[in-house]
Design a protein around this motif. Sequence first.
Motif, PDB file in Angstrom:
ATOM      1  N   ARG A   1     -32.170  36.969  51.404  1.00 53.13           N
ATOM      2  CA  ARG A   1     -32.721  37.333  52.709  1.00 53.13           C
ATOM      3  C   ARG A   1     -32.938  36.094  53.578  1.00 53.13           C
ATOM      4  O   ARG A   1     -32.657  36.108  54.779  1.00 53.13           O
ATOM      5  N   ILE A   2     -33.410  35.017  52.952  1.00 49.68           N
ATOM      6  CA  ILE A   2     -33.601  33.767  53.698  1.00 49.68           C
ATOM      7  C   ILE A   2     -32.262  33.270  54.240  1.00 49.68           C
ATOM      8  O   ILE A   2     -32.153  32.850  55.390  1.00 49.68           O
ATOM      9  N   HIS A   3     -31.235  33.320  53.385  1.00 52.51           N
ATOM     10  CA  HIS A   3     -29.923  32.855  53.825  1.00 52.51           C
ATOM     11  C   HIS A   3     -29.381  33.720  54.962  1.00 52.51           C
ATOM     12  O   HIS A   3     -28.784  33.211  55.921  1.00 52.51           O
ATOM     13  N   THR A   4     -29.589  35.025  54.874  1.00 50.09           N
ATOM     14  CA  THR A   4     -29.149  35.920  55.958  1.00 50.09           C
ATOM     15  C   THR A   4     -29.863  35.572  57.260  1.00 50.09           C
ATOM     16  O   THR A   4     -29.246  35.549  58.332  1.00 50.09           O
ATOM     17  N   ASP A   5     -31.177  35.270  57.160  1.00 47.78           N
ATOM     18  CA  ASP A   5     -31.945  34.888  58.349  1.00 47.78           C
ATOM     19  C   ASP A   5     -31.392  33.599  58.953  1.00 47.78           C
ATOM     20  O   ASP A   5     -31.315  33.464  60.186  1.00 47.78           O
ATOM     21  N   MET A   6     -31.008  32.656  58.091  1.00 44.65           N
ATOM     22  CA  MET A   6     -30.441  31.394  58.573  1.00 44.65           C
ATOM     23  C   MET A   6     -29.164  31.655  59.369  1.00 44.65           C
ATOM     24  O   MET A   6     -28.957  31.098  60.449  1.00 44.65           O
ATOM     25  N   GLU A   7     -28.297  32.509  58.815  1.00 39.67           N
ATOM     26  CA  GLU A   7     -27.034  32.811  59.495  1.00 39.67           C
ATOM     27  C   GLU A   7     -27.289  33.504  60.832  1.00 39.67           C
ATOM     28  O   GLU A   7     -26.621  33.222  61.835  1.00 39.67           O
ATOM     29  N   GLN A   8     -28.233  34.444  60.858  1.00 40.63           N
ATOM     30  CA  GLN A   8     -28.536  35.163  62.091  1.00 40.63           C
ATOM     31  C   GLN A   8     -29.113  34.239  63.157  1.00 40.63           C
ATOM     32  O   GLN A   8     -28.804  34.371  64.347  1.00 40.63           O
ATOM     33  N   ASN A   9     -29.931  33.271  62.735  1.00 41.55           N
ATOM     34  CA  ASN A   9     -30.534  32.339  63.687  1.00 41.55           C
ATOM     35  C   ASN A   9     -29.474  31.515  64.403  1.00 41.55           C
ATOM     36  O   ASN A   9     -29.539  31.330  65.624  1.00 41.55           O
ATOM     37  N   VAL A  10     -28.481  31.010  63.646  1.00 43.77           N
ATOM     38  CA  VAL A  10     -27.456  30.182  64.300  1.00 43.77           C
ATOM     39  C   VAL A  10     -26.523  31.038  65.153  1.00 43.77           C
ATOM     40  O   VAL A  10     -26.028  30.583  66.189  1.00 43.77           O
TER      41      VAL A  10
ATOM     42  N   ASP B   1     -21.646  29.752  62.385  1.00 38.31           N
ATOM     43  CA  ASP B   1     -22.214  29.620  61.048  1.00 38.31           C
ATOM     44  C   ASP B   1     -23.064  28.357  60.975  1.00 38.31           C
ATOM     45  O   ASP B   1     -23.094  27.541  61.915  1.00 38.31           O
ATOM     46  N   VAL B   2     -23.757  28.190  59.850  1.00 38.03           N
ATOM     47  CA  VAL B   2     -24.651  27.046  59.670  1.00 38.03           C
ATOM     48  C   VAL B   2     -23.875  25.740  59.695  1.00 38.03           C
ATOM     49  O   VAL B   2     -24.326  24.734  60.252  1.00 38.03           O
ATOM     50  N   GLN B   3     -22.689  25.748  59.106  1.00 39.62           N
ATOM     51  CA  GLN B   3     -21.875  24.535  59.044  1.00 39.62           C
ATOM     52  C   GLN B   3     -21.558  24.011  60.448  1.00 39.62           C
ATOM     53  O   GLN B   3     -21.679  22.823  60.730  1.00 39.62           O
ATOM     54  N   SER B   4     -21.145  24.906  61.353  1.00 40.77           N
ATOM     55  CA  SER B   4     -20.792  24.497  62.715  1.00 40.77           C
ATOM     56  C   SER B   4     -22.016  23.944  63.450  1.00 40.77           C
ATOM     57  O   SER B   4     -21.932  22.923  64.137  1.00 40.77           O
ATOM     58  N   PHE B   5     -23.165  24.621  63.300  1.00 42.94           N
ATOM     59  CA  PHE B   5     -24.372  24.145  63.965  1.00 42.94           C
ATOM     60  C   PHE B   5     -24.809  22.799  63.411  1.00 42.94           C
ATOM     61  O   PHE B   5     -25.173  21.886  64.171  1.00 42.94           O
TER      62      PHE B   5
END
Length: 452
Positions: free
Chosen positions: A371-380, A387-391
């Motif tokens: 769930r934390i990882h999904t939240d991270m992806e949604q935030n970016v 995705d997180v990598q691009s940000f």
Amino acid sequence: MAGRIDYISNPKRQEHLYATYQTEGATPEFWKNLARENQLDFKTSGTTGKCIEGREFIIALPESFVEYKSDDVVRIFTDSFHKRYDVECSAALHHNKKMTNYHIHLVFSERKMLEHPEVKIANRNMFYDEQGKHRRTKKEILDEQGNIRAGCSIIPKGEAYESHIFTKKEEWFKSKAFTREVKEMFTEIINCHVKEESEKLSVFQQGGAYLATKKIGKNNPKEAEIRADNAARQEWNRTVDVALVEGVPEADILKVKQEEITDKTVQSIRAHGWLPDMLRQIIRGAEDLLQEMIFKFKLPPKPVPKIDLQEWNDMWILMDKLQKQSQEMKQAQQEISSMKKQLSETKGFFKGKERKSLESKIKQTEKLEKRIHTDMEQNVKQADYPDVQSFAKAYHKSEELIREYNKDLREWKNQTAQKKQTSDPPTKASVLKKLHSYQQEGRQQSKWTKSQ
């Protein structure tokens, strides 16, 4: 293949069928003749296995495409493929039963119709054995009682014993390069028609830090094994995102992936052949090494921007949020690792209740981690990054520029006796320009899916 086309395009067999489309030459007679010639060639070749009468792509579409006319959607994709490869196609637009997967089935021929069909007429009776091979005499296809053996055949004099109305199969259609080319073409079509920037896609980059997941086909006998492999790959991808947010250089992550996953997989296959759980063990070992790098890695202190730069402030706020989430994920991962170790040491007949409790806690913590990882992806994605990598790439480049700016600003203040309150520092314009380019670079990178 005619049966497959009927299955995908028959409203009696599909609960959520929206539209079908065929290129001009893709008639039922075309598919019937194509199947017959493919089967004859397959039988003559003596190849074992199943005859491939045609090939199929399943094109996953963004759910927002339901707003477009279904006939237009299926026609655009089919005509684009037909125009590029000049082969006949039949397609159908569906939803799955749960109405969560909007997609197109596109069936295409690997052969083209010959302009002048080749037909050979028998000038005497022709005899063929069970494998479809020509025999010189009738005796060679008879059994001990003088009867024609099952599977053998005779073509009378004056009839066609061989005909070709299609070209040979195009070998290019079997290559990985072709599949990638088609994915890129369909991705471009999707990106031209999506209404939201966040829905844009790109083909998975094989040389990147992430591991691709595999699609599980219907009734696949290796479904359980593929699911387990995919879970390991997704766990690696989540750890990569944590590493990127924590500031671990992408080059270091790529080195771990190459040496600990790619190279070791090749070595294992050469030494022992393919083992069902081999890849998962290798990925977990690489993930452990990457987690050690994350825990030991120290980020340099973040400079506080002294310029009125809203875009940088937004990036800084988002990074701060991601770092807190990554800390929570690291803690969850450590708890999972500790509980799994405890579970492995909890043995014995009277330990059942304790084992169940541990297993339940592990599942709950794994859900928290996901769930934390999904939240991270949604935030970016909400910030217009794919995705997180691009940000993370755009952020760390921008952070370096901000440090450079602050250094230049201090030097500029020391050198300036009187500073006009309304004037901008001489380097501000260039810093803003560079920062904007890095943010654009980050936003332009998108992905098809980290799985496929």
